[in-house]
Design an enzyme around this catalytic site. Structure first.
Site, PDB file in Angstrom:
ATOM      1  N   HIS A  34       0.829  -1.202   0.000  1.00 14.04           N
ATOM      2  CA  HIS A  34       0.000   0.000   0.000  1.00 14.04           C
ATOM      3  C   HIS A  34       0.866   1.255   0.000  1.00 14.04           C
ATOM      4  O   HIS A  34       1.264   1.732   1.059  1.00 14.04           O
ATOM      5  CB  HIS A  34      -0.899   0.013   1.234  1.00 14.04           C
ATOM      6  CG  HIS A  34      -1.799  -1.188   1.333  1.00 14.04           C
ATOM      7  ND1 HIS A  34      -1.352  -2.429   1.729  1.00 14.04           N
ATOM      8  CD2 HIS A  34      -3.128  -1.325   1.074  1.00 14.04           C
ATOM      9  CE1 HIS A  34      -2.367  -3.284   1.719  1.00 14.04           C
ATOM     10  NE2 HIS A  34      -3.448  -2.644   1.321  1.00 14.04           N
ATOM     11  N   HIS A  74      -2.157  -0.795   7.069  1.00 15.75           N
ATOM     12  CA  HIS A  74      -1.791  -1.102   5.683  1.00 15.75           C
ATOM     13  C   HIS A  74      -0.668  -0.184   5.212  1.00 15.75           C
ATOM     14  O   HIS A  74       0.079  -0.536   4.306  1.00 15.75           O
ATOM     15  CB  HIS A  74      -3.004  -1.007   4.758  1.00 15.75           C
ATOM     16  CG  HIS A  74      -3.708   0.311   4.806  1.00 15.75           C
ATOM     17  ND1 HIS A  74      -4.590   0.646   5.818  1.00 15.75           N
ATOM     18  CD2 HIS A  74      -3.662   1.391   3.988  1.00 15.75           C
ATOM     19  CE1 HIS A  74      -5.056   1.871   5.606  1.00 15.75           C
ATOM     20  NE2 HIS A  74      -4.502   2.344   4.503  1.00 15.75           N
ATOM     21  N   ILE A 193     -10.428   9.054   0.764  1.00 12.61           N
ATOM     22  CA  ILE A 193     -10.365   7.875  -0.111  1.00 12.61           C
ATOM     23  C   ILE A 193     -10.294   6.611   0.741  1.00 12.61           C
ATOM     24  O   ILE A 193      -9.563   6.555   1.726  1.00 12.61           O
ATOM     25  CB  ILE A 193      -9.094   7.931  -1.001  1.00 12.61           C
ATOM     26  CG1 ILE A 193      -9.188   9.094  -2.004  1.00 12.61           C
ATOM     27  CG2 ILE A 193      -8.847   6.609  -1.726  1.00 12.61           C
ATOM     28  CD1 ILE A 193     -10.119   8.878  -3.168  1.00 12.61           C
ATOM     29  N   HIS A 265      -4.208   3.277  -3.414  1.00  7.96           N
ATOM     30  CA  HIS A 265      -4.359   2.776  -2.042  1.00  7.96           C
ATOM     31  C   HIS A 265      -3.538   1.509  -1.802  1.00  7.96           C
ATOM     32  O   HIS A 265      -2.756   1.449  -0.867  1.00  7.96           O
ATOM     33  CB  HIS A 265      -5.828   2.482  -1.724  1.00  7.96           C
ATOM     34  CG  HIS A 265      -6.005   1.561  -0.559  1.00  7.96           C
ATOM     35  ND1 HIS A 265      -6.121   2.008   0.734  1.00  7.96           N
ATOM     36  CD2 HIS A 265      -6.032   0.201  -0.485  1.00  7.96           C
ATOM     37  CE1 HIS A 265      -6.216   0.965   1.557  1.00  7.96           C
ATOM     38  NE2 HIS A 265      -6.172  -0.137   0.834  1.00  7.96           N
ATOM     39  N   GLU A 412     -16.987  -3.493  25.202  1.00  3.99           N
ATOM     40  CA  GLU A 412     -16.161  -4.699  25.338  1.00  3.99           C
ATOM     41  C   GLU A 412     -14.955  -4.661  24.410  1.00  3.99           C
ATOM     42  O   GLU A 412     -13.834  -5.026  24.796  1.00  3.99           O
ATOM     43  CB  GLU A 412     -17.000  -5.960  25.053  1.00  3.99           C
ATOM     44  CG  GLU A 412     -18.131  -6.201  26.047  1.00  3.99           C
ATOM     45  CD  GLU A 412     -19.370  -5.353  25.775  1.00  3.99           C
ATOM     46  OE1 GLU A 412     -19.447  -4.721  24.689  1.00  3.99           O
ATOM     47  OE2 GLU A 412     -20.268  -5.306  26.638  1.00  3.99           O
ATOM     48  N   HIS A 474     -27.687 -14.517  26.225  1.00  2.00           N
ATOM     49  CA  HIS A 474     -26.590 -14.385  27.179  1.00  2.00           C
ATOM     50  C   HIS A 474     -25.873 -15.710  27.449  1.00  2.00           C
ATOM     51  O   HIS A 474     -24.888 -15.731  28.176  1.00  2.00           O
ATOM     52  CB  HIS A 474     -27.121 -13.832  28.510  1.00  2.00           C
ATOM     53  CG  HIS A 474     -27.458 -12.373  28.470  1.00  2.00           C
ATOM     54  ND1 HIS A 474     -28.246 -11.827  27.487  1.00  2.00           N
ATOM     55  CD2 HIS A 474     -27.107 -11.347  29.282  1.00  2.00           C
ATOM     56  CE1 HIS A 474     -28.365 -10.520  27.701  1.00  2.00           C
ATOM     57  NE2 HIS A 474     -27.680 -10.209  28.778  1.00  2.00           N
ATOM     58  N   ARG A 521     -21.922 -18.405  36.843  1.00  2.00           N
ATOM     59  CA  ARG A 521     -22.779 -17.548  37.652  1.00  2.00           C
ATOM     60  C   ARG A 521     -23.284 -18.335  38.853  1.00  2.00           C
ATOM     61  O   ARG A 521     -23.475 -17.782  39.938  1.00  2.00           O
ATOM     62  CB  ARG A 521     -23.962 -17.065  36.820  1.00  2.00           C
ATOM     63  CG  ARG A 521     -25.010 -16.312  37.638  1.00  2.00           C
ATOM     64  CD  ARG A 521     -26.165 -15.821  36.777  1.00  2.00           C
ATOM     65  NE  ARG A 521     -27.130 -15.119  37.595  1.00  2.00           N
ATOM     66  CZ  ARG A 521     -28.159 -15.689  38.215  1.00  2.00           C
ATOM     67  NH1 ARG A 521     -28.359 -16.986  38.087  1.00  2.00           N
ATOM     68  NH2 ARG A 521     -28.982 -14.972  38.951  1.00  2.00           N
TER      69      ARG A 521
HETATM   70  C1  LIG Z   1     -11.199  -4.368  10.149  1.00  2.00           C
HETATM   71  C2  LIG Z   1     -10.708  -4.227   8.743  1.00  2.00           C
HETATM   72  N1  LIG Z   1     -11.601  -4.240   7.735  1.00  2.00           N
HETATM   73  C3  LIG Z   1     -11.172  -4.167   6.465  1.00  2.00           C
HETATM   74  C4  LIG Z   1      -9.851  -4.070   6.169  1.00  2.00           C
HETATM   75  C5  LIG Z   1      -9.380  -4.039   4.737  1.00  2.00           C
HETATM   76  N2  LIG Z   1      -8.905  -2.676   4.411  1.00  2.00           N
HETATM   77  C6  LIG Z   1      -7.613  -2.361   4.459  1.00  2.00           C
HETATM   78  S1  LIG Z   1      -7.321  -0.755   4.118  1.00  2.00           S
HETATM   79  C7  LIG Z   1      -8.965  -0.459   3.851  1.00  2.00           C
HETATM   80  C8  LIG Z   1      -9.447   0.906   3.487  1.00  2.00           C
HETATM   81  C9  LIG Z   1      -8.944   1.870   4.442  1.00  2.00           C
HETATM   82  O1  LIG Z   1      -9.224   3.155   4.056  1.00  2.00           O
HETATM   83  P1  LIG Z   1      -8.386   4.304   4.712  1.00  2.00           P
HETATM   84  O2  LIG Z   1      -8.229   4.057   6.148  1.00  2.00           O
HETATM   85  O3  LIG Z   1      -9.008   5.574   4.309  1.00  2.00           O
HETATM   86  O4  LIG Z   1      -6.956   4.134   4.077  1.00  2.00           O
HETATM   87  P2  LIG Z   1      -6.393   4.835   2.761  1.00  2.00           P
HETATM   88  O5  LIG Z   1      -7.066   4.197   1.602  1.00  2.00           O
HETATM   89  O6  LIG Z   1      -6.707   6.268   2.870  1.00  2.00           O
HETATM   90  O7  LIG Z   1      -4.940   4.518   2.808  1.00  2.00           O
HETATM   91  C10 LIG Z   1      -9.700  -1.627   4.050  1.00  2.00           C
HETATM   92  C11 LIG Z   1     -11.160  -1.710   3.893  1.00  2.00           C
HETATM   93  C12 LIG Z   1      -8.949  -4.056   7.257  1.00  2.00           C
HETATM   94  N3  LIG Z   1      -7.634  -3.971   7.073  1.00  2.00           N
HETATM   95  N4  LIG Z   1      -9.408  -4.104   8.525  1.00  2.00           N
HETATM   96 MG   LIG Z   2      -8.464   7.208   3.381  1.00  2.00          MG
END
Ligand SMILES: Cc1ncc(C[n+]2csc(CCOP(=O)(O)OP(=O)(O)O)c2C)c(N)n1
Ligand SMILES: [Mg+2]
Length: 661
Positions: A34, A74, A193, A265, A412, A474, A521
């Site tokens: 990324h 990422h 984005i 991205h 939680e 529960h 419990r």
């Molecule tokens: C809990 C979770 N759901 C989905 C993903 C897959 N995922 C990785 S990056 C991303 C988009 C993130 O968008 P943003 O935070 O705006 O990052 P940018 O594109 O701006 O770098 C997704 C959906 C993940 N890593 N974690």
């Molecule tokens: Mg973003």
């Protein structure tokens, strides 16, 4: 959109472009990764490190270092690039060149423990910002204990749109705002984005208003204007509230044809676009080459950090609290714990209390908290049900961090992430409670406890249909199996007060493994009436009641031990020898050698008994063996009626035993 190439380049421009170049080149070489977030946030990260962050690559465990969390995991290349440039000795250029390859420290997402300077594992969006709440809270709690001379640092977070969309972020923001964690500063990569496209596809939230509504100090800046960024961080540090800075950035900043689009991205830029980017950024250097003057500028940050650390070390050496401080950051005193638990077990075997294991947990915690001074308890608004607060504990509140009990609220997931952060920070030992069925709400962070190897203790009460009238919403039936399925997590389901004390001892002895204590419990008798100094639960399963010969072996956990013993009594009356094996921790039993396992389980037919689904019981049961438990969801009724209704009774066990032998 086109980028304007400034005529003159400040050193910080070059430092930021070094991050951009390393990110795009490493992703290109790996053909995976990324580049967008590291390139977009390079200016913010450079200003942050260059002007504010105190870390010392020569001592990555320095307790008072600033914590930096890349919640947008990422964008891991941002972390690796920075740690390389700062001079961490385990992050040479060869590691960046091996980005995302087997055995490299530069995993796809930052993994805690793989390399120095990675404060927590991130990648599941929202976890980083929520873990950071625990770090920032730990910092204030330790500040209250040891003063600003020894504990006085910031926790910085880079979070993306994804982190802020995830539900856990709400729990984290709410908790941090309430607790007034003013040392926490979130830099939001406000690039508009995400993967699918522009954020307008999926959100209309005014994030600045959201943070402000939770009591945060909020600012917005152009994330490529270094002076504006610096001023905002300055103001954030000065404000007593936690701070969020919305940094308006261009994702993939510097790539002339791809920046600002979701295309950048999570895919390599490609050779042509990389060449164009080098041109646009006026970065003529070959891949993985950083000019010495740029490296030198980054190394100056490390030297400043080393000076701060040395000054801190001098203060520590002169502090009357030095020994106590070092002990807090050192290992748990297992000898003292063992002595205290042994003495306590002795009393229990004699007194044989009839108590629910949740109550037994509270009793054991009195001993544990009385022995280990750094324990920090808490509950997600179920203190009176989880019985997590012991006598001397006082709550932590907004601006008041001297206590050692945290009211996490009905959060939680946020609680679990915060506990990870507290444990990662060091100096405190967290445990927290909720109902076992709501482990599902905490699971994302629990999984990271296990993956990172942080020894958080989860106190999860109301562990079966035995909770009765609250009903199937529960009543966990599949939860225990699902937690046992998680690697590197110890799941305890103790049968009585003695086993509960043993479970707490084992959990607190862990240095790299989280634990779940699944607790009843309902009231249970003490079944361990003969005292042993040895911790029988440490073997995972053991013979609780032996038989002169083995006609059948009944294996049970927790509240079903009582049923196994009653079935054994009934069978004995009929001349059938039924041994009873208590199995409080499957994971520990799996670690025993074959001789012990065979001797414990015997060759006779076996019956597993647990008021939950059978999945996971193959550790004990062969295809021809039997199981008494649940096959579906529970129901709302008094516990005794439910056990009868679902056929989890001594009579059912005895009947099955007779059919099997
Ligand atoms: C809990 C979770 N759901 C989905 C993903 C897959 N995922 C990785 S990056 C991303 C988009 C993130 O968008 P943003 O935070 O705006 O990052 P940018 O594109 O701006 O770098 C997704 C959906 C993940 N890593 N974690
Ligand atoms: Mg973003």
């Amino acid at each position: 959109m086109t980028i304007q190439t400034p005529v003159t380049r400040t050193t910080e421009d070059l430092m930021a472009n070094a991050i951009r170049a390393l990110a795009m080149d490493a992703v290109q070489k790996a053909n995976s990764g990324h580049p967008g977030a590291p390139m977009g946030m390079a200016d913010v990260a450079t200003v942050l490190f260059n002007r504010f962050v105190s870390v010392d690559p020569k001592d990555d465990r320095w307790p008072d270092r600033d914590r930096f969390v890349m919640s947008a995991g990422h964008g891991s290349m941002l972390v690796y690039a920075i740690n390389h440039l700062l001079g961490y000795d385990d992050m040479p250029m060869s590691q960046l060149q091996a980005f995302r390859q087997l055995g490299a420290r530069t995993a796809g997402h930052p993994e805690y423990g793989h390399a120095k300077g990675i404060e927590t594992t991130t990648g599941p969006l929202g976890q980083g910002i929520s873990t950071a709440v625990g770090m920032a809270l730990a910092e204030r709690m330790l500040n209250a204990r040891f003063g600003s001379d020894l504990m006085d640092h910031y926790t910085y977070v880079i979070a993306g749109d994804g982190c802020l969309m995830e539900g856990i972020s709400h729990e984290a923001i709410d908790l941090a705002g309430h607790l007034k964690l003013g040392r926490m500063i979130v830099l939001w990569d406000d690039n508009g984005i995400t993967i699918d496209g522009g954020t307008e596809l999926s959100t209309s939230t005014d994030q600045k208003a959201r943070f402000a509504a939770s009591g945060w100090h909020v600012q917005a800046v152009d994330g490529h204007d270094k002076e504006a960024i610096a001023q905002a961080i300055e103001a954030a540090r000065a404000d007593p509230r936690p701070s969020m800075i919305a940094c308006r950035t261009v994702i993939g900043y510097g790539a002339p044809n791809k920046q600002g689009s979701h295309d950048v991205h999570g895919a390599p830029l490609g050779e042509d676009e990389i060449a164009a980017t080098r041109e646009a950024l006026n970065w003529p250097h070959p891949p993985f080459h950083i000019p010495p003057e740029v490296t030198e500028a980054w190394r100056a940050i490390a030297r400043r950090g080393a000076e701060y650390r040395e000054a801190w070390a001098r203060r520590l050496s002169q502090s009357p609290l030095a020994d106590r401080f070092r002990a807090a950051f050192g290992p748990v005193d297992t000898k003292a714990l063992d002595a205290a638990i042994c003495a306590y077990k002795h009393r229990l075997s004699q007194d044989a209390p009839k108590v629910a294991t949740r109550k037994a947990s509270e009793m054991a915690l009195e001993v544990v908290n009385g022995t280990l001074p750094d324990m920090v308890g808490g509950s997600a608004d179920l203190t009176g049900s989880n019985l997590t607060r012991t006598k001397g504990q006082t709550p932590v509140g907004p601006g008041d961090y001297a206590g050692n009990y945290i009211h996490y609220g009905i959060r939680e997931h946020g609680m679990a992430a915060a506990m990870n952060g507290i444990a990662l920070h060091g100096g405190l030992r967290p445990y927290g409670g909720t109902f076992l069925a709501f482990a599902d709400y905490a699971r994302g962070a629990m999984r990271l406890s296990a993956l990172m190897g942080v020894p958080v203790a989860y106190v999860m009460t109301h562990d079966s249909i035995g909770l009765g009238e609250d009903g199937p919403t529960h009543q966990p039936v599949e939860t225990i199996a699902s937690l046992r399925a998680m690697p590197d997590m110890l799941v305890f389901r103790p049968a009585d007060a003695v086993e509960t004390a043993e479970a707490w001892q084992i959990a607190m002895e862990q240095t790299r493994t989280p634990s779940v204590l699944a607790l009843s419990r309902q009231t249970l008798p003490t079944v361990r009436r003969r005292h042993t100094d040895a911790n029988c639960s440490a073997r995972g399963a053991y013979v609780l009641r032996d038989a002169p010969r083995r006609d059948v072996t009944l294996i049970a956990t927790g509240s079903e031990i009582e049923i196994a013993l009653a079935a054994s009594d009934a069978l004995t009356a009929e001349g059938i020898a039924a041994a009873v094996v208590s199995a409080p921790c499957f994971e520990l039993f799996a670690q025993q050698d074959a001789t012990y396992r065979t001797a414990t389980l015997g060759a006779a037919p076996r019956i597993g008994i647990e008021a939950a689904i059978r999945m996971g019981w193959d550790l004990f049961l062969r295809p021809e063996d039997g199981f008494i438990g649940m096959t579906g969801f529970g129901a709302s009724a008094p516990a005794a009626d439910l056990y009868r209704h679902f056929g989890i009774t001594a009579e059912a066990v005895a009947g099955l035993a007779k059919r099997l032998i």
